[in-house]
Enzyme design. Structure first.
Site, PDB file in Angstrom:
ATOM      1  N   SER A 183       0.796  -1.223   0.000  1.00 43.61           N
ATOM      2  CA  SER A 183       0.000   0.000   0.000  1.00 43.61           C
ATOM      3  C   SER A 183       0.832   1.278   0.000  1.00 43.61           C
ATOM      4  O   SER A 183       0.361   2.314  -0.439  1.00 43.61           O
ATOM      5  CB  SER A 183      -0.955   0.002   1.190  1.00 43.61           C
ATOM      6  OG  SER A 183      -0.262  -0.234   2.386  1.00 43.61           O
ATOM      7  N   HIS A 211      -5.409  -3.750  -2.308  1.00 41.75           N
ATOM      8  CA  HIS A 211      -5.125  -2.759  -3.348  1.00 41.75           C
ATOM      9  C   HIS A 211      -5.098  -3.353  -4.752  1.00 41.75           C
ATOM     10  O   HIS A 211      -4.795  -2.651  -5.709  1.00 41.75           O
ATOM     11  CB  HIS A 211      -3.785  -2.058  -3.077  1.00 41.75           C
ATOM     12  CG  HIS A 211      -3.884  -0.974  -2.061  1.00 41.75           C
ATOM     13  ND1 HIS A 211      -4.461   0.251  -2.333  1.00 41.75           N
ATOM     14  CD2 HIS A 211      -3.523  -0.937  -0.759  1.00 41.75           C
ATOM     15  CE1 HIS A 211      -4.422   1.005  -1.250  1.00 41.75           C
ATOM     16  NE2 HIS A 211      -3.862   0.308  -0.283  1.00 41.75           N
ATOM     17  N   LYS A 242     -12.009   0.117  -1.044  1.00 43.70           N
ATOM     18  CA  LYS A 242     -11.146   0.852  -1.966  1.00 43.70           C
ATOM     19  C   LYS A 242     -11.794   0.876  -3.355  1.00 43.70           C
ATOM     20  O   LYS A 242     -12.716   1.632  -3.569  1.00 43.70           O
ATOM     21  CB  LYS A 242      -9.747   0.248  -1.921  1.00 43.70           C
ATOM     22  CG  LYS A 242      -9.108   0.584  -0.569  1.00 43.70           C
ATOM     23  CD  LYS A 242      -7.768   0.008  -0.297  1.00 43.70           C
ATOM     24  CE  LYS A 242      -7.260   0.554   1.038  1.00 43.70           C
ATOM     25  NZ  LYS A 242      -6.561  -0.432   1.836  1.00 43.70           N
TER      26      LYS A 242
HETATM   27  C1  LIG Z   1      -6.544  -0.579   3.294  1.00 48.14           C
HETATM   28  C2  LIG Z   1      -5.955  -1.902   3.553  1.00 48.14           C
HETATM   29  C3  LIG Z   1      -6.586  -2.801   4.416  1.00 48.14           C
HETATM   30  C4  LIG Z   1      -7.788  -2.417   5.225  1.00 48.14           C
HETATM   31  O1  LIG Z   1      -8.938  -2.335   4.479  1.00 48.14           O
HETATM   32  P1  LIG Z   1     -10.177  -1.493   5.045  1.00 48.14           P
HETATM   33  O2  LIG Z   1     -11.331  -2.069   4.336  1.00 48.14           O
HETATM   34  O3  LIG Z   1      -9.921  -0.069   4.745  1.00 48.14           O
HETATM   35  O4  LIG Z   1     -10.218  -1.763   6.526  1.00 48.14           O
HETATM   36  C5  LIG Z   1      -6.020  -4.057   4.552  1.00 48.14           C
HETATM   37  N1  LIG Z   1      -4.895  -4.414   3.888  1.00 48.14           N
HETATM   38  C6  LIG Z   1      -4.269  -3.565   3.056  1.00 48.14           C
HETATM   39  C7  LIG Z   1      -3.042  -4.012   2.337  1.00 48.14           C
HETATM   40  C8  LIG Z   1      -4.771  -2.286   2.873  1.00 48.14           C
HETATM   41  O5  LIG Z   1      -4.135  -1.435   2.077  1.00 48.14           O
END
Ligand SMILES: *Cc1c(COP(=O)(O)O)cnc(C)c1O
Length: 394
Positions: A183, A211, A242
């Protein structure tokens, strides 16, 4: 209100201010769009995870409104008591089909999905082999499981194998876990090699595709599809927060594993399920992924255009291979200053420093979306150039 017992927290904040690391929350006053208003100012938005622009997609909005009309605004219970609605079941079936797996279970967030799953499936006799840049929710899940944690240097397959050799005769289960796309750096995990190691050394293989879902693979099916590793990854995690544009996380695996999580994953058991509108929005989003593949094409066209512009300007974009492109500055304070000045000039790209990234690797992080126009991205490049030259970053 008397706060004597909590004075130490105010002291910690003062230290952050002195080090210029204190960050105020930016307030979004419009929809989450490629050009949006934050803190009373219109800016080109390079900070959201709204890869495909689905936060404002008409079909998703309509699905949410319709679900509110038909099913109300809340589920009123945890999944295991009275809070499993038909929409939740429909969404889970949709996800399983999309990812080409037996079954899936939805959690309140991707964070809860990772933390809840790792904690549930392992215990203190077990061992976890984890990439050093894995997401915080994986790290927390590992700690909560009380399993032994072995961390390998970022994407270092040889180092990973060395650990696996060292623990070959150790009892207990082994979990090899990695983000699919990282990320903060936007690089892709060496999945084919890691999957081979997992098979060779008898590990459970788990990938967090937060992602990559909606970004990589056919119709955005994620890294497993991107590398054609179907059937060889035991557990896949994804997020609905996302590219999907709503909120939540999910786990894909065998029917029995999902059934086990229904009985043992603590966020599933002890926290209320999604409002019907969120489930309906997510269902509509998976339909859009199937019906509007041009969104993903536009995302990658914009990514290519923007990355080329950044390279031509001489920015250090690290190892990025995806729409997440860091501009690495070095020390924390200058990275935050870069971000602040960019904002004033009309570009929102968040500064990110320690402890989110290692010391000396502070950066601003940019994420383009399918819905940015090339004019907006060109304008963003001009502003980035002007501010970076002034601060002698390029
Ligand atoms: C954003 C993210 C999460 C968490 O996801 P949410 O739905 O925002 O809680 C988990 N793992 C990775 C790699 C992320 O980038």
């Amino acid at each position: 209100m008397p706060t004597g017992q909590l004075q130490y927290l105010a002291d910690e904040l003062s230290k952050l201010r002195e080090q210029k690391l204190y960050q105020k929350l930016r307030i979004l006053e419009t929809e989450q769009l490629p050009v949006a208003n934050f803190d009373g100012q219109e800016v080109i938005n390079l900070s959201s995870n709204n890869y495909l622009g689905l936060t404002t997609h008409p079909k998703l909005k309509e699905a949410a409104v319709q679900a509110v009309e038909e099913f109300g605004v809340g589920s009123g219970s945890v999944r295991t008591i009275a809070g499993t609605m038909t929409l939740h079941m429909e969404l889970e079936e949709k996800i399983a089909k999309f990812k080409q797996v037996d079954a899936s279970v939805v959690f309140q967030s991707g964070f809860a999905a990772n933390a809840g799953t790792v904690q549930a499936i392992l215990g203190k006799e077990d061992v976890i082999i984890s990439d050093e840049l894995n997401h915080a929710s994986i790290i927390d899940g590992c700690r909560l499981s009380r399993a032994e944690i072995k961390v390998f240097p970022h994407k270092d397959v040889e180092a990973c194998e060395k650990i696996l050799q060292e623990i070959q005769d150790r009892g207990g289960r082994k979990l090899l876990i990695t983000d699919g796309v990282f990320s903060m750096d936007g690089d892709i995990a060496p999945l084919p090699a890691l999957v081979e190691l997992a098979e060779k050394y008898g590990c459970i293989m788990m990938i967090d595709d937060a992602h990559s879902s909606g970004v990589l693979g056919r119709h955005g099916r994620g890294t497993v599809d991107h590398f054609n590793l179907h059937g060889r990854v035991d557990i896949q995690v994804g997020t609905l927060s996302k590219a999907i544009g709503a909120l939540g996380g999910y786990v894909c695996s065998t029917r029995d594993t999902i059934d086990f999580l229904h009985h043992r994953a603590r966020p599933f058991l002890f926290s209320t399920s999604h409002p019907p509108s969120v489930a309906a929005t997510s269902i509509a989003a998976f339909d859009v992924l199937e019906q509007e593949p041009q969104l993903i094409e536009e995302l990658w066209a914009n990514t290519k255009f923007f990355k080329e512009g950044l390279k031509n300007l001489g920015f250090n974009t690290g190892l990025s291979e995806t729409p997440i492109t860091p501009l690495i500055v070095g020390e924390d304070a200058p990275a935050h200053e870069f971000s602040r000045q960019l904002f004033r000039a009309g570009v929102f790209a968040q500064g990110i420093g320690y402890p989110t990234v290692p010391h000396g690797k502070a950066r601003i992080r940019t994420i383009v979306t399918a819905t940015h126009t090339q004019e907006e991205l060109s304008r963003a490049l001009e502003i980035l150039e002007a501010v970076a030259r002034k601060l002698r970053i390029i």
